[in-house]
Design a protein around this motif. Structure first.
Motif: not given
Length: 354
Positions: A340, A343-344
């Protein structure tokens, strides 16, 4: 006025074998830490994302240049080029320590792509590249079965590794044994090993997190204080084994959640990577700086912890086989967190590309 710039600085001065690292590669964080005796630093895509956001005025022109100079680059290509540049630049701040301690301190840990956690060959290939970014790089790979194999091969190739996504004694022992195999292969070919500095992270705060999540999910009732000690118990057991067997690899604690994660490890021949927020909290606390590494976790706490089957799996050297590591609850949740975070960072790059 105290001669020390806080409790972590006092720890570094009084117990030089207990290395304090900055769990960041940000400019402000590194300057703060270096003034207070840190001897290493950490990066990963989450950390790089935070650094870029915090230092956007500095990094935005660099990102735009990467995009302009490489018209066929995908978002992922730009991200990894950026990670390379951040790591290479910030590792230089630690070079004086690296030279002073002949490779044993002063390294920047830089992480392979978390998506490769099942692919030994890809991890090794990327580890070779990341290691080439600076003299004092230390390459992080997840302690999955594939990662353990990659660590042996990377060690053989002269790369100082840092095992990550690691929470248990079984993982720590598997990592140490893999490093020993890699070093033995190097020595059999008369390749140099003297300046190599492998470490194995145990994310003790995330070990605690998993015990809390597991007892909550299963409806177990235990003394809540014991849940603050699970990671400490695990790393103390791993430390006992490491000392007994004389492994080359040193342990590295990570993911602070309470002061035990620092204070209970003081005096050990190990590393502690602590984020900027916790460094400031601990530097301002009133906990005595004293050696506690050899103090056992109390029988009362251990009795409570041993009610939890997941703790037994975490604490027992034979609690899991390497093929089981990636199915451990803490491994799954941390890997998702890392992905995650990646992805950020991709979204930040996307905002500058599209």
């Amino acid at each position: 006025m105290s001669e020390f710039k806080g409790k972590l600085h006092e720890t570094a001065v009084k117990f030089p074998d207990t290395d304090i690292w900055m769990d960041s590669c940000g400019e402000e964080e590194l300057n703060y830490g270096l003034e207070r005796g840190i001897t290493g630093a950490t990066s990963n895509p989450i950390i790089v994302g935070a650094v870029v956001k915090n230092e956007l005025a500095y990094w935005e022109p660099r990102i735009k240049k990467i995009i302009a100079d490489n018209p066929t680059f995908s978002e992922d290509d730009v991200v990894w080029k950026l990670i390379d540049e951040v790591g290479a630049e910030r590792s230089k701040k630690l070079l004086p320590l690296f030279e002073q301690y002949k490779g044993k301190k002063g390294r920047l840990s830089i992480q392979t792509n978390a998506k490769y956690y099942r692919d030994t060959d890809r991890m090794v290939k990327q580890a070779v590249h990341l290691n080439s970014l600076g003299r004092n790089m230390q390459v992080k790979m997840p302690a999955s079965a594939a990662g353990i194999r990659a660590m042996e091969e990377a060690t053989y190739r002269g790369i100082s590794i840092n095992a990550t996504v690691s929470f248990t004694v079984a993982q720590a022992v598997a990592v140490a044994e893999a490093v020993e195999r890699g070093l033995a292969r190097r020595r059999s070919e008369n390749l140099p090993c003297d300046e190599m500095s492998p470490v194995c992270t145990i994310m003790i705060g995330r070990t605690d997190d998993w015990m809390k999540a597991y007892t909550s999910k299963t409806g177990m009732v235990v003394d809540p204080e014991c849940l603050e000690w699970a990671g400490v118990a695990v790393i103390k057991e791993a430390y006992r084994i490491y000392r007994q067997r004389g492994y080359t690899t040193r342990l590295l604690s990570a993911a602070n959640r309470n002061h035990y994660h620092w204070s209970q490890l003081i005096g050990g021949d190990l590393c502690q990577t602590i984020n900027f927020g916790w460094q400031k909290l601990l530097n301002g606390c009133d906990v005595e700086v004293a050696s506690r590494i050899d103090e056992p976790v109390s029988d009362k706490i251990m009795k409570e912890l041993n009610k939890i089957s997941e703790f037994q799996k975490s604490f027992d050297e034979k609690g899991m086989e390497p093929e089981e590591f990636e199915y451990y609850g803490g491994f799954r949740s941390t890997l998702v967190n890392f992905l995650d975070g990646y992805d950020s960072l991709v979204k930040v790059i996307r905002g500058l590309m599209v």
